[in-house]
Design a protein around this motif. Structure first.
Motif, short mmCIF file in Angstrom:
data_model
loop_
_atom_site.label_atom_id
_atom_site.label_comp_id
_atom_site.label_asym_id
_atom_site.label_seq_id
_atom_site.Cartn_x
_atom_site.Cartn_y
_atom_site.Cartn_z
N SER A 138 -4.35 41.94 81.60
CA SER A 138 -4.64 42.20 83.00
C SER A 138 -4.49 40.88 83.75
O SER A 138 -4.00 39.90 83.19
CB SER A 138 -6.06 42.77 83.17
N PHE A 139 -4.88 40.86 85.02
CA PHE A 139 -4.76 39.65 85.83
C PHE A 139 -5.90 39.67 86.84
O PHE A 139 -6.12 40.69 87.51
CB PHE A 139 -3.41 39.63 86.56
N ASP A 140 -6.62 38.55 86.94
CA ASP A 140 -7.74 38.46 87.88
C ASP A 140 -7.25 37.87 89.20
O ASP A 140 -6.89 36.70 89.28
CB ASP A 140 -8.85 37.59 87.29
N GLY A 141 -7.23 38.71 90.24
CA GLY A 141 -6.73 38.27 91.53
C GLY A 141 -7.64 37.28 92.22
O GLY A 141 -7.19 36.56 93.13
N LEU A 142 -8.93 37.19 91.84
CA LEU A 142 -9.84 36.24 92.48
C LEU A 142 -9.64 34.82 91.97
O LEU A 142 -9.92 33.86 92.69
CB LEU A 142 -11.29 36.68 92.27
N THR A 143 -9.19 34.67 90.73
CA THR A 143 -8.95 33.34 90.16
C THR A 143 -7.47 33.06 89.94
O THR A 143 -7.11 31.95 89.55
CB THR A 143 -9.70 33.19 88.83
N SER A 144 -6.63 34.08 90.16
CA SER A 144 -5.18 33.98 89.92
C SER A 144 -4.87 33.55 88.49
O SER A 144 -4.03 32.67 88.25
CB SER A 144 -4.54 33.00 90.92
N ARG A 145 -5.58 34.16 87.55
CA ARG A 145 -5.38 33.82 86.14
C ARG A 145 -5.12 35.06 85.31
O ARG A 145 -5.73 36.12 85.52
CB ARG A 145 -6.61 33.09 85.58
N PRO A 146 -4.20 34.96 84.33
CA PRO A 146 -4.00 36.06 83.38
C PRO A 146 -5.26 36.31 82.56
O PRO A 146 -6.07 35.39 82.34
CB PRO A 146 -2.85 35.56 82.50
N VAL A 147 -5.40 37.54 82.10
CA VAL A 147 -6.57 37.93 81.32
C VAL A 147 -6.10 38.74 80.12
O VAL A 147 -5.16 39.54 80.23
CB VAL A 147 -7.54 38.79 82.17
N VAL A 148 -6.74 38.54 78.98
CA VAL A 148 -6.54 39.39 77.81
C VAL A 148 -7.90 39.91 77.38
O VAL A 148 -8.81 39.13 77.06
CB VAL A 148 -5.87 38.63 76.65
N PHE A 149 -8.06 41.22 77.39
CA PHE A 149 -9.26 41.86 76.85
C PHE A 149 -9.01 42.12 75.37
O PHE A 149 -8.06 42.83 75.02
CB PHE A 149 -9.52 43.19 77.54
N SER A 150 -9.85 41.59 74.49
CA SER A 150 -9.64 41.80 73.06
C SER A 150 -10.91 42.26 72.36
O SER A 150 -12.02 41.88 72.76
CB SER A 150 -9.13 40.51 72.39
N ARG A 151 -10.72 43.08 71.34
CA ARG A 151 -11.86 43.50 70.54
C ARG A 151 -12.53 42.30 69.90
O ARG A 151 -13.77 42.26 69.79
CB ARG A 151 -11.40 44.50 69.47
N ARG A 152 -11.73 41.33 69.49
CA ARG A 152 -12.27 40.13 68.84
C ARG A 152 -13.29 39.43 69.76
O ARG A 152 -14.39 39.08 69.32
CB ARG A 152 -11.12 39.20 68.48
N ASP A 153 -12.93 39.23 71.02
CA ASP A 153 -13.84 38.58 71.96
C ASP A 153 -15.06 39.45 72.24
O ASP A 153 -16.18 38.95 72.35
CB ASP A 153 -13.12 38.27 73.27
N ALA A 154 -14.82 40.76 72.39
CA ALA A 154 -15.92 41.67 72.72
C ALA A 154 -16.97 41.70 71.61
O ALA A 154 -18.16 41.90 71.88
CB ALA A 154 -15.37 43.07 72.97
N ARG A 155 -16.52 41.52 70.37
CA ARG A 155 -17.47 41.51 69.25
C ARG A 155 -18.15 40.16 69.09
O ARG A 155 -19.19 40.06 68.43
CB ARG A 155 -16.75 41.89 67.96
N THR A 156 -17.57 39.13 69.70
CA THR A 156 -18.16 37.79 69.62
C THR A 156 -19.27 37.60 70.64
O THR A 156 -20.30 36.98 70.35
CB THR A 156 -17.07 36.72 69.85
N ALA A 157 -19.06 38.14 71.86
CA ALA A 157 -20.04 37.97 72.93
C ALA A 157 -20.12 39.25 73.76
O ALA A 157 -19.09 39.77 74.20
CB ALA A 157 -19.66 36.79 73.83
N THR A 158 -21.33 39.74 73.98
CA THR A 158 -21.50 40.99 74.72
C THR A 158 -21.00 40.88 76.15
O THR A 158 -20.61 41.88 76.76
CB THR A 158 -22.98 41.42 74.72
N SER A 159 -21.00 39.67 76.73
CA SER A 159 -20.53 39.51 78.11
C SER A 159 -19.04 39.79 78.24
O SER A 159 -18.54 40.03 79.35
CB SER A 159 -20.84 38.09 78.61
N TRP A 160 -18.31 39.75 77.11
CA TRP A 160 -16.88 40.03 77.13
C TRP A 160 -16.58 41.52 76.94
O TRP A 160 -15.45 41.95 77.11
CB TRP A 160 -16.18 39.25 76.01
N ASP A 161 -17.62 42.28 76.62
CA ASP A 161 -17.42 43.69 76.29
C ASP A 161 -17.37 44.53 77.57
O ASP A 161 -18.02 44.22 78.57
CB ASP A 161 -18.56 44.18 75.41
#
Length: 325
Positions: A138-161
């Motif tokens: 995805s892409f965050d229009g407020l920071t103009s930065r690319p984003v990758v949502f991953s299961r790995r990150d979501a399992r590491t920290a609940t804030s990423w889920d």
């Protein structure tokens, strides 16, 4: 000898996602097992992200191919009352002039249909609960930065889920088609738009994400078998001809900026050639609106996919043999 990490990458392309879904259903049919069991990691952008998310919730590839004729008109708001049709037409014209904030800015489609479908199909399943490793762009229009949502990150920290329905909405918020998704994520407000603005062919993201899996098995980064599914392109024309007008050159720049070739090039430079398999329909018939889910349009896309399956039958058999080995 350890088996290579098996990775699936699926391009963005709106309703043309019907093409890779049909190709994946054929792979599933020939393998005689669920597509979910054939891959260790699935990476997707936009409509390809929705397909990948569906796989990660246990849906069959065939059911995901059926997704387009079943839900296409609901997603893109085809039909409805006369007032709704007039509103859709007004948004289509108004997007050229900045749009109306009450109708999602310059978006020609309200998000209600898409969000309702995603809620019905994906429910409340979280990214951390995906059945296989998953990475969605995805892409965050407020920071103009690319984003990758991953299961790995979501399992590491609940804030990423996030709920998978929100991930699917975030990756498919294509500018001029759907309004952005404004939600809180990792402790801040985000405005997500379609991942296709930076990785319409997410093969390079797939290579990057696979490094963690290969490292965990004590393998090199080249120990990856990557299957990349495109959403169809018309045959390439000559770009930047000296005789072209400024308007023509500008069109070529747009085509170059949105090309899926960059992801393919990076993947081919990172992996042995025999470990990257790209299935792409190259056919004038696929040209056309990405938000037209009519039976006529889907029929044309299916015919193009059927022709590719017939033409690439031996390649498909080789891909399946490597996936089930």
């Amino acid at each position: 000898m350890l088996r290579p990490v098996r990775v699936l990458s699926i391009d963005g392309g709106g309703v043309r996602g019907y093409l890779p879904a049909l190709l994946l259903a054929e792979i599933e049919r020939r393998a005689a097992r669920p597509a979910t069991t054939l891959f260790d990691l699935v990476v997707g952008t936009s409509t390809g992200g929705i397909i990948g998310i569906g796989l990660a919730t246990g849906l069959s590839a065939q059911s995901l191919a059926d997704f387009y004729p079943t839900y296409g008109q609901r997603i893109f708001g085809v039909g409805g009352t006369f007032s709704e049709q007039m509103g859709s037409g007004a948004r289509y014209i108004g997007r050229m002039f900045g749009g109306n904030p009450a109708y999602g800015g310059n978006a020609r489609h309200r998000p209600d249909g898409l969000e309702g479908v995603l809620r019905d199909v994906l429910g409340d399943t979280l990214l951390s609960q995906a059945a296989i490793d998953l990475a969605i762009t995805s892409f965050d229009g407020l920071t103009s930065r690319p984003v990758v949502f991953s299961r790995r990150d979501a399992r590491t920290a609940t804030s990423w889920d996030l709920p998978l329905r929100d991930v699917a909405r975030a990756t498919s918020a294509a500018p001029t088609y759907f309004p952005p998704l404004d939600i809180d994520w990792v402790g801040r407000r985000c405005r997500f738009i379609d991942g296709g603005v930076w990785a319409n062919n997410p093969s390079a993201v797939a290579v990057s994400e696979s490094l963690v899996l290969t490292a965990g098995k004590g393998m090199t980064g080249q120990s990856v078998f990557l299957v990349s599914l495109g959403t169809g392109v018309a045959p390439a024309g000559v770009a930047f001809e000296g005789t072209s007008s400024w308007i023509g050159s500008a069109g070529d720049l747009v085509k170059t900026a949105t090309s899926v070739a960059a992801g393919e090039l990076i993947a081919l430079r990172a992996l042995p050639e025999q470990n990257y398999r790209r299935l792409q329909v190259v056919d004038n018939r696929v040209a056309g609106a990405m938000d037209d889910p009519s039976s006529q349009r889907l029929g044309v896309l299916k015919a193009a996919a059927d022709d590719l399956i017939l033409d690439k039958s031996a390649d498909l058999d080789e891909i399946v043999a490597r996936l089930v080995a």
